[in-house]
Structure formats: C-alpha cells, structure tokens
Design a protein around this motif. Structure first.
Motif, PDB file in Angstrom:
ATOM      1  N   HIS A 115       0.825  -1.206   0.000  1.00 17.51           N
ATOM      2  CA  HIS A 115       0.000   0.000   0.000  1.00 17.51           C
ATOM      3  C   HIS A 115       0.863   1.261   0.000  1.00 17.51           C
ATOM      4  O   HIS A 115       0.469   2.293   0.532  1.00 17.51           O
ATOM      5  CB  HIS A 115      -0.943  -0.006   1.209  1.00 17.51           C
ATOM      6  CG  HIS A 115      -2.075  -0.969   1.061  1.00 17.51           C
ATOM      7  ND1 HIS A 115      -1.921  -2.318   1.266  1.00 17.51           N
ATOM      8  CD2 HIS A 115      -3.386  -0.791   0.701  1.00 17.51           C
ATOM      9  CE1 HIS A 115      -3.084  -2.923   1.051  1.00 17.51           C
ATOM     10  NE2 HIS A 115      -3.981  -2.030   0.710  1.00 17.51           N
ATOM     11  N   GLY A 116       2.029   1.164  -0.611  1.00 20.21           N
ATOM     12  CA  GLY A 116       2.826   2.351  -0.875  1.00 20.21           C
ATOM     13  C   GLY A 116       3.843   2.731   0.180  1.00 20.21           C
ATOM     14  O   GLY A 116       4.470   3.790   0.063  1.00 20.21           O
ATOM     15  N   TYR A 117       4.026   1.920   1.198  1.00 12.97           N
ATOM     16  CA  TYR A 117       4.976   2.241   2.262  1.00 12.97           C
ATOM     17  C   TYR A 117       6.388   1.798   1.899  1.00 12.97           C
ATOM     18  O   TYR A 117       6.587   0.767   1.250  1.00 12.97           O
ATOM     19  CB  TYR A 117       4.579   1.543   3.570  1.00 12.97           C
ATOM     20  CG  TYR A 117       3.522   2.260   4.362  1.00 12.97           C
ATOM     21  CD1 TYR A 117       3.833   2.891   5.558  1.00 12.97           C
ATOM     22  CD2 TYR A 117       2.197   2.314   3.929  1.00 12.97           C
ATOM     23  CE1 TYR A 117       2.861   3.544   6.304  1.00 12.97           C
ATOM     24  CE2 TYR A 117       1.222   2.958   4.651  1.00 12.97           C
ATOM     25  CZ  TYR A 117       1.563   3.581   5.841  1.00 12.97           C
ATOM     26  OH  TYR A 117       0.592   4.227   6.568  1.00 12.97           O
ATOM     27  N   LYS A 118       7.377   2.585   2.330  1.00 11.88           N
ATOM     28  CA  LYS A 118       8.757   2.144   2.354  1.00 11.88           C
ATOM     29  C   LYS A 118       8.973   1.405   3.675  1.00 11.88           C
ATOM     30  O   LYS A 118       8.501   1.867   4.724  1.00 11.88           O
ATOM     31  CB  LYS A 118       9.723   3.316   2.235  1.00 11.88           C
ATOM     32  CG  LYS A 118       9.755   3.952   0.851  1.00 11.88           C
ATOM     33  CD  LYS A 118      10.376   2.990  -0.163  1.00 11.88           C
ATOM     34  CE  LYS A 118      10.523   3.650  -1.527  1.00 11.88           C
ATOM     35  NZ  LYS A 118      11.107   2.715  -2.523  1.00 11.88           N
ATOM     36  N   THR A 119       9.681   0.300   3.621  1.00 11.47           N
ATOM     37  CA  THR A 119       9.801  -0.548   4.800  1.00 11.47           C
ATOM     38  C   THR A 119      11.265  -0.822   5.109  1.00 11.47           C
ATOM     39  O   THR A 119      12.031  -1.220   4.232  1.00 11.47           O
ATOM     40  CB  THR A 119       9.064  -1.878   4.582  1.00 11.47           C
ATOM     41  OG1 THR A 119       9.577  -2.507   3.390  1.00 11.47           O
ATOM     42  CG2 THR A 119       7.565  -1.645   4.417  1.00 11.47           C
ATOM     43  N   GLY A 120      11.656  -0.624   6.353  1.00  8.91           N
ATOM     44  CA  GLY A 120      13.028  -0.882   6.761  1.00  8.91           C
ATOM     45  C   GLY A 120      13.088  -1.523   8.125  1.00  8.91           C
ATOM     46  O   GLY A 120      12.280  -1.205   9.011  1.00  8.91           O
ATOM     47  N   ILE A 121      14.033  -2.428   8.309  1.00 13.31           N
ATOM     48  CA  ILE A 121      14.271  -3.063   9.604  1.00 13.31           C
ATOM     49  C   ILE A 121      15.723  -2.834   9.983  1.00 13.31           C
ATOM     50  O   ILE A 121      16.630  -3.033   9.160  1.00 13.31           O
ATOM     51  CB  ILE A 121      13.942  -4.572   9.580  1.00 13.31           C
ATOM     52  CG1 ILE A 121      14.429  -5.251  10.879  1.00 13.31           C
ATOM     53  CG2 ILE A 121      14.510  -5.269   8.368  1.00 13.31           C
ATOM     54  CD1 ILE A 121      14.063  -6.712  11.003  1.00 13.31           C
ATOM     55  N   PHE A 122      15.943  -2.445  11.234  1.00 12.44           N
ATOM     56  CA  PHE A 122      17.272  -2.086  11.709  1.00 12.44           C
ATOM     57  C   PHE A 122      17.503  -2.763  13.057  1.00 12.44           C
ATOM     58  O   PHE A 122      17.147  -2.227  14.105  1.00 12.44           O
ATOM     59  CB  PHE A 122      17.393  -0.564  11.795  1.00 12.44           C
ATOM     60  CG  PHE A 122      16.999   0.093  10.501  1.00 12.44           C
ATOM     61  CD1 PHE A 122      17.900   0.210   9.459  1.00 12.44           C
ATOM     62  CD2 PHE A 122      15.696   0.528  10.309  1.00 12.44           C
ATOM     63  CE1 PHE A 122      17.517   0.764   8.246  1.00 12.44           C
ATOM     64  CE2 PHE A 122      15.303   1.088   9.101  1.00 12.44           C
ATOM     65  CZ  PHE A 122      16.218   1.208   8.066  1.00 12.44           C
ATOM     66  N   GLY A 123      18.071  -3.980  13.012  1.00 16.28           N
ATOM     67  CA  GLY A 123      18.303  -4.702  14.252  1.00 16.28           C
ATOM     68  C   GLY A 123      18.246  -6.199  14.057  1.00 16.28           C
ATOM     69  O   GLY A 123      18.682  -6.751  13.049  1.00 16.28           O
ATOM     70  N   LYS A 124      17.678  -6.866  15.060  1.00 15.04           N
ATOM     71  CA  LYS A 124      17.636  -8.329  15.129  1.00 15.04           C
ATOM     72  C   LYS A 124      16.368  -8.864  14.467  1.00 15.04           C
ATOM     73  O   LYS A 124      15.267  -8.476  14.842  1.00 15.04           O
ATOM     74  CB  LYS A 124      17.709  -8.752  16.591  1.00 15.04           C
ATOM     75  CG  LYS A 124      17.402 -10.215  16.864  1.00 15.04           C
ATOM     76  CD  LYS A 124      17.510 -10.515  18.347  1.00 15.04           C
ATOM     77  CE  LYS A 124      16.905 -11.844  18.703  1.00 15.04           C
ATOM     78  NZ  LYS A 124      17.065 -12.189  20.127  1.00 15.04           N
ATOM     79  N   TRP A 125      16.528  -9.784  13.524  1.00 14.41           N
ATOM     80  CA  TRP A 125      15.398 -10.381  12.815  1.00 14.41           C
ATOM     81  C   TRP A 125      14.921 -11.660  13.521  1.00 14.41           C
ATOM     82  O   TRP A 125      13.820 -11.720  14.019  1.00 14.41           O
ATOM     83  CB  TRP A 125      15.805 -10.678  11.373  1.00 14.41           C
ATOM     84  CG  TRP A 125      14.841 -11.484  10.580  1.00 14.41           C
ATOM     85  CD1 TRP A 125      15.013 -12.749  10.089  1.00 14.41           C
ATOM     86  CD2 TRP A 125      13.536 -11.089  10.129  1.00 14.41           C
ATOM     87  NE1 TRP A 125      13.922 -13.172   9.380  1.00 14.41           N
ATOM     88  CE2 TRP A 125      12.995 -12.161   9.384  1.00 14.41           C
ATOM     89  CE3 TRP A 125      12.768  -9.945  10.291  1.00 14.41           C
ATOM     90  CZ2 TRP A 125      11.725 -12.115   8.815  1.00 14.41           C
ATOM     91  CZ3 TRP A 125      11.496  -9.890   9.712  1.00 14.41           C
ATOM     92  CH2 TRP A 125      10.989 -10.961   8.979  1.00 14.41           C
TER      93      TRP A 125
END
Length: 603
Positions: free
Chosen positions: A133-143
C-alpha cells in the motif's frame, strides 16, 4: 488543464499572456504535486520499537527506583499504554506473532534455534502488507525469523535490512553486520549504530509513508555496554550483570530519544505512530513489579511487557487500558489506522485495539490469550490468560491456576479449590494447541538457489550432527560451531530445498590445527562427492570481548574460508553432508558452517 481563449494580441501582450499562462501552469503543477505529497503524508508513518529481554520492570515509569529512562517515561506519558499486554516467553515466537497477527506456532515458529525459529515465507507480514500500500519498509536490528531468503527480511517485505538474522550477536562494539545482502564493518556500540541507520532511513523517506522497524538486540546477552553507563550503575552497588542490564536499558532510552527528536525535527511526530514494547520478560531476577517468572516462563512475569502507543492528536495521551491484549493485536490495529483492508482469507488470531483506544469498547468480548512454553521438543505446555485467571500447564499436564485479580503475584495455586475453572481453561488450551499446530511445526529445509540471494550461509546450528560431534556451546545457540571430529563416521548434514538446478561453490568456515593438515574434507549430496585436502592450518583463539559477565554463549573468533569445490545441485530436496578423513585425529577441527554461492544455472 488551463485553457486560454484566442484573441488578436500585440507581441508584448502575447508575451505577457504566455508568461502568465506558464506561471499558472507551474502553480497548478506544483500545487498538484504538493497535494499528492500531503495525501501521502496523511498515511501515518509507523515506528515500531522492540527491545530484547527488557522486562516490564526495566523502566522507571513502572516503579523501578534504580533505572533512569527519561525518554521512555515521556513516551509513556504521551501514549496510550496497555497495563496487561502479553507476548511470547522468548524472542523468535514474539517476533513472528508481532509481524503476522498470528500465534507463532501457526506460523511454524516454535523455538529460538535449530531452524525452529524460522517463520514460513508464505506468512503475510506487516511489512508486506504496508509495502503493498505504498509504504517504504526498513528493519534495523535483530530479525530472528529465518537466516536465508525468502525467510529473511528482504523476502518478507522489507525494502532495507541492516542488522543480523540470528538469535543473538557475539560482539556489540565495532562489529560486522549485514546491510541487505552485504556484510559491512561498523564502528561504535551496536544500538547506536542501528539507530543511526534508522534515522537515516526516516530522513530519506520523510516524504513517503514508511514503516521503520527497530528491533534492538539489547539488553540480551552478551552483557556489553559503554563504560560511562556501566560505571554509573556499578556505583549504586549493583552486581555486574544488573549494572550492565540497566546501563543497556538506559542506552536504549537515549536512542529512543534520538528517534523521537528526529521525528520532531522533521515535523513528522503528528503523523507518526510510535509503538514501544519488549519481546519477553527480563533475562534475570530483578525488579519486575512483583510478578512471578522471568524470560522463558509462561507465568505473568515471563510474558507481560510494556506497550506504549503514541499518535499525537489522533489518540489520547496519558491513558491506561487494563483490558488484556497481546502482540497478535498489533497488525490488525495498524491496518485499521492505515485504512488497509485485510485479505478475507487471512486467519488472524489478533484483533484491532482501536475500539479500546478510542474508548468505544462497548460490546468488547471477553477473550483468552494463550502462551506456548517453547523448547526443543514440541510438548503441550504453556498457559492461558483471561481477565481474571492464569492457568499454567506444565509438560507433565500438571495444572496451576491463579486468580490474578486477587493474587497478582501467583502465590496460591487454586486449581483444586476451583476445579471447574481449571478444567475449562485446560480444555481451551488443548483445543488452541491442536488448532495452531495443525499445519505442523517441523523446521523447513534451507532454501537454496534464489536469484535474489545467490550466496547463502548454512550455519552450524541449522545442521544435524552425527557420531561424536557436539556444539561448542552445548545447546547450539546462534553463532555456535561444531567440534569433536574423531572419525570419518562423524557427519554434519543440512536439509536443503533447491529452487533450480545449478552449479554451486561450497566454502567451509574452519578452524583447523597443524595436526589435521592433510585431512580430506568431503561434501556429498546423493551420489555426488567433492573433496578438499587441507594444506594449511589456521586456528584462532577467542577474540577479546567487552563482557561484564561471563557469557553462556560461545565467544567470537576468526574463521578461515576454505573452498571445498563446485557441486551440481538438483532442484528439489537434497541432503548435503560433510565428513572428514584424516590419518590422525589428535588435532582439532571446528566448523562454523558453509557458504553456498551459485556459480551458474544448469545447462
């Protein structure tokens, strides 16, 4: 579109009208672009902050008289906070539920290592939902929900990944992390570095709706923290572990403050939903509000954690909600706020908390929240919590019932006094367990051969070991390695699911002593075998660390990458085995894992 009537005009008049027309066209174009940007900005940004092994009591706003967490205290004041909010008792299951709105067992996640932490790639995650739905997505850390694509963050909806995928990391200072598919050296303390990248992501995407997922890996062990904060808590007379944990929590607080300051500086705070929670109870016995249980326990203290949600001007501040709720509720809550319709065939276990937050809870149904006690064997043990009671079921089917209204510290087991309540909750737990495990929870084979991830790792903890081999750390937690080679019968194997036929380079991460020079390392799958003769020793000692407390996990050390050779792998399920032939066995060999790199496709 701007239209101009045609008149008989002099050249100066034509020039003036043309200039006016161009100006008006530019104004309309700029205004349209501005309106489009406003429309985008009106979609709320999401900043989701999760900490690792920080308990409910590790906040000064929760009555802890020792710890100093002013930024989180301010966030608490500015937020709706849930007084009875529950997660899973350990890391990976909480993360799977948080991202899917489903109980972890339903997603295939049952434990924290040996691939039992892997979440099925078919699961719809919060990142995938928002990205569509148009969002930029980022994860910064532990998966901690799968090392390899498509179970890794890039395969589960994140545009950017910076951090690590394992259950814990070995060194928190100047360490090597992964940025998307590349390993990068970092400088500084890990929580500060992760925050730096999150702030960069927020700034780069400030004109686009974004999901910034910030799962810190602290205060999980190893217990490392900068001197200034550690010295502060040691001066209060705390033991080394508690001093380090509180210092790590204060460092988290400082970094949360940096995130909130960045939102304010970019004028994003009123259009950003900030959520803060932790992934399980505390990793040790310390202040926790008088609750029974710590991390890995399904008692109240092992699964009840803080949840603060701030959205200035949109939801009430300084509000406390006692209704029981859980990690499974966050995806449907965020989806409702973002006006995203969920797929009709999506089986969610959670429900949107928006009615509770808006004070419109009339008709809110009673519910039960379930916990599974993760372990290496799938035993039917766990707990069920309703508004009044907690029933704990151990692996021997013993029942422990507590009236949480009258006995919040769980001091009195009333199972025999109230057998009907205990049996009713036990039936509910059994039915739930059968339901959420219906698809099975066997660890999936390791996916190999995707073009999006031409090089992958096969870590030692994801292997099966045979013969006299063992894991250096005992349990085979993240970053562990295999040792104890003494015979050609000692074998390591990984179960693979090969996406397509191809030629792959196999490299082993080794430490090997002088006595083992000349040994042959064999890799085989089906009837195919490749061999490499060891011609040079390499044996690294444990690297120095900044630990404040002796660790239970293995230490970090250097590894030599040794190319075994190229091997054809066929599409489908394969078993890849490693064994060693040596003329003498009085030396040492340690195997950290393999790296598979696609060299070419078949044909």
């Amino acid at each position: 579109m701007l239209k101009i009537k045609s008149y008989s005009l002099t050249k100066p008049a034509i020039y003036l009208y043309s200039l006016l027309a161009i100006t008006m066209l530019n104004f309309c174009t700029e205004n349209q672009s501005h309106n489009e940007r406003v429309d985008d900005v009106q979609k709320p940004n999401i900043v989701l902050i999760l900490t690792d092994d920080q308990g409910w009591g590790d906040l000064s706003s929760h009555g802890n008289k020792i710890i100093h967490t002013p930024n989180l205290d301010t966030l608490h004041t500015e937020s709706v906070s849930f007084l009875n909010f529950y997660v899973s008792p350990v890391c990976a299951p909480t993360r799977a539920s948080l991202l899917t709105g489903r109980y972890a067992l339903r997603t295939g996640t049952s434990w924290v290592t040996h691939r039992k932490e892997v979440m099925r790639s078919e699961e719809l995650t919060l990142a995938e939902l928002l990205k569509s739905h148009g969002y930029k997505t980022g994860i910064f850390g532990k998966w901690h929900n799968g090392e390899q694509y498509p179970n890794d963050p890039l395969g589960q909806g994140f545009d950017e990944f910076f951090g690590f995928s394992a259950g814990h990391w070995n060194n928190y200072f100047n360490t090597t992390l992964r940025h998307n598919q590349e390993e990068v050296a970092t400088s500084g303390y890990i929580a500060d570095v992760l925050t730096d990248k999150a702030l960069q992501f927020i700034e780069e995407n400030q004109n686009t709706p974004f999901l910034c997922y910030l799962p810190y890996n602290t205060p999980h062990s190893p217990f490392q923290v900068p001197d200034s904060l550690y010295d502060k808590y040691k001066a209060l007379g705390l033991n080394n572990k508690d001093a380090c944990v509180y210092a790590m929590c204060e460092n988290i607080d400082l970094n949360v403050g940096r995130v909130l300051d960045k939102l304010e500086a970019l004028h994003l705070e009123e259009n950003t939903i900030v959520l803060f929670l932790t992934d399980n109870g505390p990793n040790g016995h310390r202040y926790n509000g008088g609750m029974k249980g710590i991390k890995a326990s399904v008692d109240e203290g092992g699964v009840r954690v803080p949840l603060f949600i701030r959205w200035p001007g949109k939801i009430p501040a300084n509000t406390r909600i006692p209704t029981i709720s859980a990690h499974i509720d966050l995806l449907p809550t965020i989806a409702e706020w973002c006006e995203i319709k969920l797929p009709q065939d999506l089986q969610l276990d959670g429900r949107s908390l928006v009615p509770l937050i808006n004070g419109d809870a009339d008709g809110w149904p009673d519910r039960r929240i379930y916990s599974y006690k993760p372990n290496k064997d799938l035993t039917r043990a766990g707990a069920v919590r309703d508004n009044n009671y907690r029933l704990v079921v151990d692996q021997n089917d013993n029942l422990y019932l507590f009236n949480m209204t009258e006995d919040p510290g769980q001091k009195n087991n009333v199972a025999e006094k109230e057998p009907e309540v205990a049996e009713s909750l036990k039936r509910a737990f059994d039915n739930w367990f059968t339901d959420v495990t219906a698809q099975g929870v066997e660890p999936p084979p390791i996916p190999v051969g995707f073009d999006a991830a031409p090089e992958i790792e096969l870590p030692a903890p994801e292997a099966s070991i045979h013969g006299k081999l063992n894991f250096k750390g005992g349990m085979g937690w993240a970053n562990d390695w295999i040792t104890g080679w003494s015979s050609p019968l000692d074998t390591v194997s990984w179960e693979l699911e090969v996406e397509e036929d191809g030629l792959y380079e196999l490299a082993a991460q080794l430490n090997i002593s002088d006595e083992m020079v000349g040994a042959n390392i064999e890799a085989r799958t089906n009837q195919k075998v490749i061999r490499h003769t060891v011609i040079q020793a390499f044996f690294s000692p444990n690297l120095s660390s900044h630990d404040r407390v002796d660790r239970g996990e293995v230490y970090e050390k250097n590894w030599k990458s040794v190319v075994i050779g190229n091997m054809d792998l066929e599409k489908g399920k394969q078993t890849l085995k490693i064994n060693v032939n040596a003329s003498q066995w009085n030396g040492k060999m340690e195997l950290k894992g393999l790296r598979l790199k696609k060299v070419s496709k078949a044909g």
